[in-house]
Design a protein around this motif. Structure first.
Motif, mmCIF file in Angstrom:
data_model
loop_
_atom_site.group_PDB
_atom_site.id
_atom_site.type_symbol
_atom_site.label_atom_id
_atom_site.label_comp_id
_atom_site.label_asym_id
_atom_site.label_seq_id
_atom_site.Cartn_x
_atom_site.Cartn_y
_atom_site.Cartn_z
ATOM 1 N N ASP A 2 0.968 -1.231 -0.039
ATOM 2 C CA ASP A 2 -0.095 -0.022 -0.199
ATOM 3 C C ASP A 2 0.876 1.167 -0.021
ATOM 4 O O ASP A 2 0.602 2.337 -0.619
ATOM 5 C CB ASP A 2 -0.929 -0.159 1.188
ATOM 6 C CG ASP A 2 -1.893 -1.170 1.019
ATOM 7 O OD1 ASP A 2 -2.483 -1.390 0.059
ATOM 8 O OD2 ASP A 2 -2.495 -1.655 2.017
ATOM 9 N N LEU A 3 2.129 1.063 0.605
ATOM 10 C CA LEU A 3 2.861 2.183 0.822
ATOM 11 C C LEU A 3 3.401 2.636 -0.641
ATOM 12 O O LEU A 3 3.530 3.838 -1.146
ATOM 13 C CB LEU A 3 3.962 2.008 1.829
ATOM 14 C CG LEU A 3 4.832 3.162 1.886
ATOM 15 C CD1 LEU A 3 4.522 4.471 2.293
ATOM 16 C CD2 LEU A 3 6.140 2.878 2.770
ATOM 17 N N CYS A 4 3.580 1.642 -1.399
ATOM 18 C CA CYS A 4 4.151 1.680 -2.659
ATOM 19 C C CYS A 4 3.176 2.359 -3.623
ATOM 20 O O CYS A 4 3.580 3.223 -4.589
ATOM 21 C CB CYS A 4 4.439 0.448 -3.462
ATOM 22 S SG CYS A 4 6.009 -0.245 -2.885
ATOM 23 N N LEU A 8 3.382 5.992 -5.344
ATOM 24 C CA LEU A 8 3.091 6.255 -7.005
ATOM 25 C C LEU A 8 1.986 7.063 -7.286
ATOM 26 O O LEU A 8 2.438 8.017 -8.295
ATOM 27 C CB LEU A 8 2.692 4.820 -7.445
ATOM 28 C CG LEU A 8 2.481 4.993 -9.099
ATOM 29 C CD1 LEU A 8 3.756 5.053 -9.805
ATOM 30 C CD2 LEU A 8 1.741 3.443 -9.591
ATOM 31 N N VAL A 9 1.075 7.302 -6.632
ATOM 32 C CA VAL A 9 0.163 8.242 -6.657
ATOM 33 C C VAL A 9 0.465 9.624 -6.433
ATOM 34 O O VAL A 9 0.055 10.772 -7.187
ATOM 35 C CB VAL A 9 -1.187 8.010 -5.992
ATOM 36 C CG1 VAL A 9 -2.209 9.151 -5.901
ATOM 37 C CG2 VAL A 9 -1.946 6.471 -6.321
ATOM 38 N N LEU A 10 1.262 9.783 -5.087
ATOM 39 C CA LEU A 10 1.724 10.889 -4.883
ATOM 40 C C LEU A 10 2.727 11.632 -6.024
ATOM 41 O O LEU A 10 2.858 12.675 -6.247
ATOM 42 C CB LEU A 10 2.366 10.859 -3.615
ATOM 43 C CG LEU A 10 2.961 12.064 -2.983
ATOM 44 C CD1 LEU A 10 1.862 13.141 -2.739
ATOM 45 C CD2 LEU A 10 3.637 11.716 -1.539
ATOM 46 N N ASP A 41 -9.115 11.069 -0.885
ATOM 47 C CA ASP A 41 -9.754 9.969 -1.110
ATOM 48 C C ASP A 41 -9.167 8.497 -1.411
ATOM 49 O O ASP A 41 -9.445 7.527 -0.499
ATOM 50 C CB ASP A 41 -10.700 10.079 -2.447
ATOM 51 C CG ASP A 41 -11.926 11.005 -2.308
ATOM 52 O OD1 ASP A 41 -12.299 11.569 -1.091
ATOM 53 O OD2 ASP A 41 -12.412 11.539 -3.344
ATOM 54 N N PHE A 42 -7.975 8.581 -1.890
ATOM 55 C CA PHE A 42 -7.107 7.521 -1.902
ATOM 56 C C PHE A 42 -6.328 7.264 -0.547
ATOM 57 O O PHE A 42 -6.600 5.952 -0.333
ATOM 58 C CB PHE A 42 -5.861 7.915 -2.954
ATOM 59 C CG PHE A 42 -4.827 6.733 -3.136
ATOM 60 C CD1 PHE A 42 -5.155 5.656 -3.681
ATOM 61 C CD2 PHE A 42 -3.555 6.861 -2.326
ATOM 62 C CE1 PHE A 42 -4.272 4.687 -3.762
ATOM 63 C CE2 PHE A 42 -2.801 5.897 -2.227
ATOM 64 C CZ PHE A 42 -2.770 4.757 -3.026
ATOM 65 N N LEU A 43 -5.991 8.102 0.187
ATOM 66 C CA LEU A 43 -5.527 7.983 1.678
ATOM 67 C C LEU A 43 -6.354 7.412 2.412
ATOM 68 O O LEU A 43 -6.255 6.492 3.388
ATOM 69 C CB LEU A 43 -4.790 9.022 2.032
ATOM 70 C CG LEU A 43 -3.410 9.593 1.456
ATOM 71 C CD1 LEU A 43 -2.949 10.745 2.121
ATOM 72 C CD2 LEU A 43 -2.628 8.522 1.435
ATOM 73 N N ASN A 44 -7.869 7.639 2.383
ATOM 74 C CA ASN A 44 -8.791 7.147 3.429
ATOM 75 C C ASN A 44 -9.212 5.777 2.832
ATOM 76 O O ASN A 44 -9.305 4.898 3.612
ATOM 77 C CB ASN A 44 -10.058 7.983 2.948
ATOM 78 C CG ASN A 44 -10.165 9.324 3.835
ATOM 79 O OD1 ASN A 44 -9.135 9.547 4.531
ATOM 80 N ND2 ASN A 44 -10.724 10.352 3.310
ATOM 81 N N SER A 48 -8.678 2.578 5.359
ATOM 82 C CA SER A 48 -10.004 1.605 5.648
ATOM 83 C C SER A 48 -9.334 0.484 5.371
ATOM 84 O O SER A 48 -9.837 -0.727 6.273
ATOM 85 C CB SER A 48 -11.107 1.976 4.763
ATOM 86 O OG SER A 48 -10.859 1.973 3.260
ATOM 87 N N ARG A 49 -8.630 0.216 4.331
ATOM 88 C CA ARG A 49 -8.221 -1.304 4.066
ATOM 89 C C ARG A 49 -7.137 -1.786 5.067
ATOM 90 O O ARG A 49 -7.158 -2.920 5.719
ATOM 91 C CB ARG A 49 -7.516 -1.543 2.883
ATOM 92 C CG ARG A 49 -8.573 -1.579 1.572
ATOM 93 C CD ARG A 49 -8.105 -2.057 0.271
ATOM 94 N NE ARG A 49 -7.782 -0.669 -0.299
ATOM 95 C CZ ARG A 49 -6.712 -0.345 -0.964
ATOM 96 N NH1 ARG A 49 -5.848 -1.411 -1.397
ATOM 97 N NH2 ARG A 49 -6.709 0.826 -1.685
ATOM 98 N N VAL A 50 -6.243 -0.828 5.731
ATOM 99 C CA VAL A 50 -5.234 -1.199 6.548
ATOM 100 C C VAL A 50 -5.851 -1.321 7.975
ATOM 101 O O VAL A 50 -5.496 -2.281 8.894
ATOM 102 C CB VAL A 50 -4.062 0.130 6.643
ATOM 103 C CG1 VAL A 50 -3.110 -0.189 7.981
ATOM 104 C CG2 VAL A 50 -3.382 -0.100 5.422
ATOM 105 N N GLY A 51 -7.124 -0.643 8.336
ATOM 106 C CA GLY A 51 -7.385 -0.795 9.470
ATOM 107 C C GLY A 51 -8.362 -2.215 9.541
ATOM 108 O O GLY A 51 -8.447 -2.908 10.710
ATOM 109 N N LEU A 52 -8.928 -2.680 8.762
ATOM 110 C CA LEU A 52 -9.562 -4.067 8.535
ATOM 111 C C LEU A 52 -8.511 -5.104 8.747
ATOM 112 O O LEU A 52 -8.760 -6.047 9.377
ATOM 113 C CB LEU A 52 -10.293 -4.133 7.100
ATOM 114 C CG LEU A 52 -11.635 -3.008 6.839
ATOM 115 C CD1 LEU A 52 -12.326 -3.382 5.615
ATOM 116 C CD2 LEU A 52 -12.707 -3.390 8.173
#
Length: 98
Positions: A2-4, A8-10, A41-44, A48-52
């Motif tokens: 997810d960090l990658c 990339l988006v950044l 939106d991307f970070l949220n 949410s995926r990391v929290g799950l």
């Protein structure tokens, strides 16, 4: 992983913000507000995926330092609060790492 994706988006958003595209081309330029909204939106979504994934891993026990309380007594049973660091063990009489 997810960090990658985040990096990339950044980097893509940064290259768009630096004005590498000409202003003459209609529809390719994004405003700063649109970029901020897209990144939020991307970070949220990533949060949410990391929290799950963290919630699913209930078997992970946090680490505790030497001298900290590592267990709790529930009548005749002992419940673990945390896992002692390498080289230390949880004393079942004092309920602390030693």
């Amino acid at each position: 992983m997810d960090l990658c994706r985040c990096l990339l988006v950044l980097s893509v958003l940064t290259s768009l913000c630096q004005g590498q595209r000409s202003a003459d081309e209609p529809g390719l330029a994004l405003t700063n507000d649109q970029l901020v909204e897209t990144l939020q939106d991307f970070l949220n979504d990533v949060d949410s995926r990391v929290g799950l994934s963290v919630e699913k891993k209930a078997s992970v026990i946090p680490r505790c330092d030497v001298g900290e309380r590592c267990a709790m007594k529930h009548g005749p049973r002992i419940g673990r609060l945390c896992d002692c660091l390498r080289g230390a063990a949880c004393n079942t009489f004092f309920l602390r790492c030693y």
